[in-house]
Design an enzyme around this catalytic site. Sequence first.
Site, PDB file in Angstrom:
ATOM      1  N   GLU A 114       0.722  -1.173  -0.086  1.00 52.26           N
ATOM      2  CA  GLU A 114       0.000  -0.079  -0.005  1.00 52.26           C
ATOM      3  C   GLU A 114       0.855   1.163   0.060  1.00 52.26           C
ATOM      4  O   GLU A 114       1.657   1.526   0.930  1.00 52.26           O
ATOM      5  CB  GLU A 114      -1.023   0.182   1.242  1.00 52.26           C
ATOM      6  CG  GLU A 114      -1.697   1.176   1.198  1.00 52.26           C
ATOM      7  CD  GLU A 114      -2.830   1.363   2.435  1.00 52.26           C
ATOM      8  OE1 GLU A 114      -3.279   2.466   2.797  1.00 52.26           O
ATOM      9  OE2 GLU A 114      -2.625   0.571   3.201  1.00 52.26           O
ATOM     10  N   LYS A 142      -8.229 -15.209  16.071  1.00 51.70           N
ATOM     11  CA  LYS A 142      -8.110 -14.611  14.858  1.00 51.70           C
ATOM     12  C   LYS A 142      -9.934 -14.416  14.507  1.00 51.70           C
ATOM     13  O   LYS A 142     -10.078 -14.681  13.388  1.00 51.70           O
ATOM     14  CB  LYS A 142      -7.869 -16.004  13.922  1.00 51.70           C
ATOM     15  CG  LYS A 142      -6.245 -16.331  13.960  1.00 51.70           C
ATOM     16  CD  LYS A 142      -5.822 -17.515  13.191  1.00 51.70           C
ATOM     17  CE  LYS A 142      -4.485 -17.433  13.748  1.00 51.70           C
ATOM     18  NZ  LYS A 142      -3.884 -19.041  12.776  1.00 51.70           N
ATOM     19  N   ASP A 157       1.994 -14.283  12.806  1.00 51.77           N
ATOM     20  CA  ASP A 157       0.917 -14.855  12.063  1.00 51.77           C
ATOM     21  C   ASP A 157      -0.065 -13.613  11.533  1.00 51.77           C
ATOM     22  O   ASP A 157      -0.792 -13.135  12.494  1.00 51.77           O
ATOM     23  CB  ASP A 157      -0.136 -15.787  12.830  1.00 51.77           C
ATOM     24  CG  ASP A 157      -1.165 -16.675  12.315  1.00 51.77           C
ATOM     25  OD1 ASP A 157      -1.483 -15.948  11.172  1.00 51.77           O
ATOM     26  OD2 ASP A 157      -1.527 -17.740  12.871  1.00 51.77           O
ATOM     27  N   HIS A 209      -2.677  10.183  -1.507  1.00 50.53           N
ATOM     28  CA  HIS A 209      -2.992   8.861  -2.000  1.00 50.53           C
ATOM     29  C   HIS A 209      -2.689   8.877  -3.610  1.00 50.53           C
ATOM     30  O   HIS A 209      -2.091   8.044  -4.295  1.00 50.53           O
ATOM     31  CB  HIS A 209      -4.218   8.196  -1.584  1.00 50.53           C
ATOM     32  CG  HIS A 209      -4.003   7.513  -0.364  1.00 50.53           C
ATOM     33  ND1 HIS A 209      -3.639   6.119  -0.243  1.00 50.53           N
ATOM     34  CD2 HIS A 209      -4.235   8.015   1.055  1.00 50.53           C
ATOM     35  CE1 HIS A 209      -3.588   5.740   0.972  1.00 50.53           C
ATOM     36  NE2 HIS A 209      -3.760   6.713   1.768  1.00 50.53           N
TER      37      HIS A 209
END
Length: 593
Positions: free
Chosen positions: A272, A404, A480, A578
Amino acid sequence: MDVRRRSMKTQPHPPQIQTAGSPLKPSKKAVLHDIHDDSPKASDALSLPLYLTNALFFTLFFSVVYYLLVRWREKIRNSAPLHVLTLSDIAAIVTFVASFIYLLGFFGIGFVQSLIIRSPHEDVWAADDDEEDINQITLKDDSRSAPCAAAPKLQLDSPKHNEVLVDSPPSPYVSSEEDEEIIRSVVEGKTPSYALESKLGDCYRAAAIRREALQRKTGKSLAGLPLEGLDYESIMGQCCEMPVGYVQIPVGIAGPLLLDGSEYSVPMATTEGCLVASTNRGCKAIYASGGATSVLLRDAMTRAPVVRFGTAKRAAQLKFFLEDPLNFETLAVVFNRSSRFGRLQSIKCSIAGRNLYIRFSCSTGDAMGMNMVSKGVQNVLDFLQDDFPDMDVMGISGNFCSDKKPAAVNWIEGRGKSVVCEAIIKEEVVKKVLKTNVASLVELNMLKNLTGSALAGALGGFNAHASNIVSAVYIATGQDPAQNVESSHCITMMEAVNDGKDLHISVTMPCIEVGTVGGGTQLASQSACLNLLGVKGANKESPGTNSRLLATIVAGSVLAGELSLMSALAAGQLVKSHMKYNRSNKDVSKASS
């Protein structure tokens, strides 16, 4: 630089690519290359190595400048006419002019020309009537050596010479007849793909054969997916099964982040645009204001099995037994047998009918600790089976952990490392670095991160983009990435302090789940990023110190990211930045048409 230039002069130009039915002619780039090579350079002034020539002229320049300034001051003090020059003055002026011309020619002229005159590369791409030049540049830019993937091939004899055809050439990694037989066996389904490593005893060869078999079976090319450059032995049995290559993710550095009196260069793996730059700006603002401080509130990984009884009353009996302080020491001894570092901290239970959910919390040293806590939980369940033989273990994880997944139990009770990080940003830093003001930031934080998130029914999402920074640091350091879900739980607070002049900003993150040993942290790239932060591996003197430090660095990085993004929003800079950094500016229309 002289050596490089001379070697370029002696090397012949690469052979030109001749398309069918077209005469061979030198490319525009080659012609310009010859012109630039034959032109005189400032560094040709003396027949000395380049670094000696530069050092000599730098010394002369500053020496005569100092001499002339001293002479000027003496004449002013003695009221002597400035235009009257001695022989030494004239020599100094001549030396000054000569050294100035050299330095301007070496450093200045080329820089100015690069801003005014377009490079040959740009001229070639701007030429609509010279397709052979385009092919030359395309071939050069797309040619890559291992460990990158093979470059796309150009169909030069087609009507459109610059059309890129991505076909699948024969794999250079699979050449023997034996490998061909294995590939056919995998394609025909006679040999399981997952068994290649154990059958061949060579993880790299197994990956290459699996890759080629996959391409033949699906008819799809994997030409853009690198194969070489990864230690496949290191991922065997712990990181990834049935590999066919690896994905490249660029790693940027934000910082230095001044946190608790120490400086950290934070690695961030992301695709990004603007993310690293924004976080870096936040780090700059924090550094200019004296740094940030952090507090680790708790450190406990959780696992919650679900067990079932014949009745709810029987399930409640086990709940009372487990939560009785008199029984905790015995259960802790049983639990702690599983590891040298796993230490049981607490047990909390919740009942749903005749089902009991038991949430174990334990410290895990420098490991993230999921496997460690699961082993301890299994030991306790086996121990309880003697006193509760009617207990039916339905699953080692009953989602009351909760791993998660966004969950209120993690937001309230915490999971992994719970950290608070804060900083006071000075008023002048808010104005000069962040381009906004304290009042605007405080108001926007209330409306966006607090009120807006509440209206959306957010669970742990009272922040601007904590998950952006968490994910980038997690991928870079071998964590993770799926645990970004709960690790990004964060509430960002902003208040005006010191009579409304300065900004107090804090992030509270109750479940940062990180480790510095095990899993992906042992891979070479991720290990290098951990080493950069000074938290690689286990801390032998004080187990758990490295993982706790990593958690505070994650929180500090989130603080910097929150500060910068909120400032961009308050100042109306988000869309502009951006559009500048997160969009491709390359005009590929000429290369693809």
